[in-house]
Design an enzyme around this catalytic site. Structure first.
Site, PDB file in Angstrom:
ATOM      1  N   LYS A  90     -71.185  71.189  -7.138  1.00 22.94           N
ATOM      2  CA  LYS A  90     -69.803  71.665  -7.027  1.00 22.94           C
ATOM      3  C   LYS A  90     -69.524  72.600  -8.192  1.00 22.94           C
ATOM      4  CE  LYS A  90     -66.034  71.740  -4.652  1.00 22.94           C
ATOM      5  NZ  LYS A  90     -66.052  72.240  -3.268  1.00 22.94           N
TER       6      LYS A  90
ATOM      7  N   SER B 270     -65.943  73.137   1.950  1.00 22.58           N
ATOM      8  CA  SER B 270     -65.092  72.275   1.137  1.00 22.58           C
ATOM      9  C   SER B 270     -63.888  71.831   1.968  1.00 22.58           C
ATOM     10  CB  SER B 270     -64.691  72.989  -0.151  1.00 22.58           C
ATOM     11  OG  SER B 270     -64.327  72.049  -1.137  1.00 22.58           O
TER      12      SER B 270
END
Length: 594
Positions: free
Chosen positions: A192, A388
């Site tokens: 991430k 996401s």
């Protein structure tokens, strides 16, 4: 009493003046609409459909954050309407061919492939397709489209920008350190990387590896398609890109990227030859906008069923209706309206979003679940990017179809807390002191102070919890175990083709394929398409904005974005990051397209 009467009469006069102004404005726009109303143009025989694709193409017509600046401007056609128009032109006896008037247009990967597939399908009718780039030549995206044409022409002093794919990330940490702002990041998932620009000065090994993999795969697909259409070996295309052989027109011709170097008058002569016209006869070009107006898609109003296409494009954030943005008020409201419509048997959720606010993503996910509980079939369709939060809102769909070269995954969560103490104390001479009854009375997070160990643990706990909920949502929607989801999650980015292999999507396909699949799942054959969001015409939108005093800012933003597009995009991304008050499910700065 006299003062009271003055106030009353003054208020009444103000109201009357306001009504007069609104009336005059409404009359002016009504007159403009009536005066400027144009009859839809006729499509006469021996016409050529002219595709000028030099603007950013939204998924849905008019669904863009940049509304028409002038009332005379038409709304930008969306991908679905463009592809549908090309499909209709294929069967239209009056349309003899397509003229691609291209330049340095920018396209998302999936959009470019969808447009290219529509052009290839059009060619199966036996009609011609020719492409020409004047001025600066072809950008990589526009050349990708042009390569599907029968002939590719180029201005003698122009170029073909063919040099490979890459991504560039701006890192802010050193700049922020110099002005006294410390960005305190929290994240779940080693891939991430959305926080990296605020905590590093270069890409992490994990991020560099994932970017290398997906950019390389996109490049290989890109040159494979061009190789097939242009009959140029893939090895040659790699060499052409490595040496930038298309940087001059002669090099582009020698490397067979183009067929001829022509001036515009010579191009029109070539088109006349294909139409069997004399040199002085006028070519009947019809623009994409005019063709769509003259020969729109048939709407089966008598159909007993509906398939709703909900376009979710842009950042996911809290707020009211804003075109080109996925807001909670707007999208939750639309989904509830769809759920109340008993004629809607299936929904296609077309996603083109890198995510945003995690809570808003969860609210939209919940509305999708309620649709399914009612018995409505839901099919998700992934466009250029569905990552996401963009993946979150779609993961509960009955089936997910993705464009092969879309960007998806990035299942992870992050949050960023700024500490401006040094900026305030050392640069501005401002100091803050507190008195509180409890340890966190002024907030667990206070940007005036560094985050302590205990606060840090609390925030990370919240981030981890949100990540676990994200994994649970995907596990439930995709029928995978939590650990299996975690294995392909951790914020990692995948292409659509990769996602089809690791279970994050069911199959590869276009928006049209998703509509067909939705009809199959709902077991309906007689249906009509209804699209959301509803886009207001520019006149209505302008009057609303004027009464709400929004138009001046919209114009300013559009002017800035036209002058400084890259800076505007970066600032918009930063605004979304900084305005969110909770955990975020947002893709990092990614390779945007061709």
């Amino acid at each position: 009493m006299r003062k009271f009467l003055r106030i009353v009469f003054g208020s009444c006069l103000g109201v009357l003046l306001a009504l007069l102004v609104v009336g005059l404005v409404a009359s002016f726009f009504a007159g403009s609409i009536m005066g400027s109303g144009k009859k839809a143009p006729d499509v006469t025989s021996n016409s050529v459909l002219k595709l000028e694709l030099n603007q950013v193409i939204p998924e849905k017509t008019g669904n863009t954050m940049n509304p028409p600046m002038l009332l005379s401007e038409e709304m930008q056609l969306g991908l679905y309407d463009i592809v549908s128009a090309v499909q209709r032109a294929k069967e239209d006896r009056n349309i003899k061919g397509i003229y691609l008037d291209l330049g340095f247009g920018s396209f998302g990967n999936a959009k470019a492939e969808s447009l290219r597939e529509a052009i290839l399908d059009f060619k199966e009718s036996g009609k011609f397709v020719v492409a020409y780039a004047n001025r600066y030549g072809y950008g990589q995206g526009s050349y990708y489209l042009a390569s599907a044409a029968d002939e590719v022409w180029l201005h003698p002093l122009a170029a073909v920008d063919f040099r490979g794919f890459g991504t560039q990330i701006t890192f802010y940490k050193d700049m922020l350190d110099k002005i006294g702002i410390e960005m305190q990041p929290f994240y779940a998932g080693k891939f991430k990387s959305a926080t990296e620009p605020f905590r590093r000065t270069d890409m992490s090994d994990e991020n560099r590896e994932q970017v290398r993999i997906y950019v390389s795969e996109l490049w290989e697909d890109f040159i494979a398609d061009i190789s097939e259409s242009r009959a140029i070996p893939v090895s040659n295309l790699r060499t052409i890109a490595e040496n930038v052989e298309g940087r001059m027109a002669d090099g582009a011709l020698a490397s067979k990227l183009v067929d001829e170097l022509l001036y515009e008058d010579e191009v029109f002569d070539r088109v006349r030859e294909r139409l069997d016209l004399d040199k002085k006869e006028k070519i009947k070009f019809i623009s994409l906008q005019n063709y769509n107006s003259a020969n729109g898609a048939d709407i089966n109003l008598g159909a007993p069923s509906k398939i709703a296409i909900l376009y979710a494009e842009g950042q996911i954030m809290a707020g009211e209706e804003t075109y080109g943005t996925i807001t909670d008020d707007h999208y939750v409201g639309m989904l509830r309206k769809i759920r109340k419509d008993d004629k809607v048997d299936a929904v296609v959720l077309r996603v083109n979003s890198g995510g945003g606010d995690a809570i808003v993503s969860d609210m939209i996910w919940r509305e999708i679940e309620l649709l399914k509980e009612k018995g409505v079939k839901v099919v998700a369709s992934f466009a250029d990017v569905a990552a996401s939060g963009g993946y979150y809102i779609a993961c509960g769909a009955d089936e997910i179809l993705a464009e092969p070269n879309c960007i998806t995954g990035s299942i992870g969560v992050f949050g960023i807390v700024p500490n401006v103490q040094k900026l305030f104390n050392n640069k501005l001479g401002l100091h803050v002191d507190t008195m509180k009854t409890n340890a966190y009375a002024t907030g667990i997070v206070n940007p005036m102070y560094p985050i302590g160990r205990q606060q840090s643990a609390m925030i990370q706990e919240s981030i981890n919890h949100t990540y676990e909920v994200f994994l649970e949502r995907v596990s439930q929607g995709r029928n995978m175990t939590r650990d299996a989801v975690h294995e392909v999650a951790q914020g990692r980015i995948w292409t659509g083709r990769m996602a089809a292999e690791n279970g994050l999507v069911d199959q590869l396909g276009s928006l049209q394929d998703a509509v067909t699949r939705a009809a199959e799942l709902a077991d309906i054959s007689d249906y009509r398409i209804t699209e959301y969001p509803r886009i207001k015409d520019p006149y209505t939108k302008l009057i609303e904005d004027l009464t709400g005093q929004k138009m001046p800012m919209a114009w300013q933003e559009k002017m800035f974005e036209k002058q400084f597009p890259e800076t505007a995009a970066m600032l918009k991304e930063l605004e979304g990051v900084m305005q969110s008050k909770g955990p975020q499910a947002r893709i990092p700065f990614y390779f945007e397209g061709l």
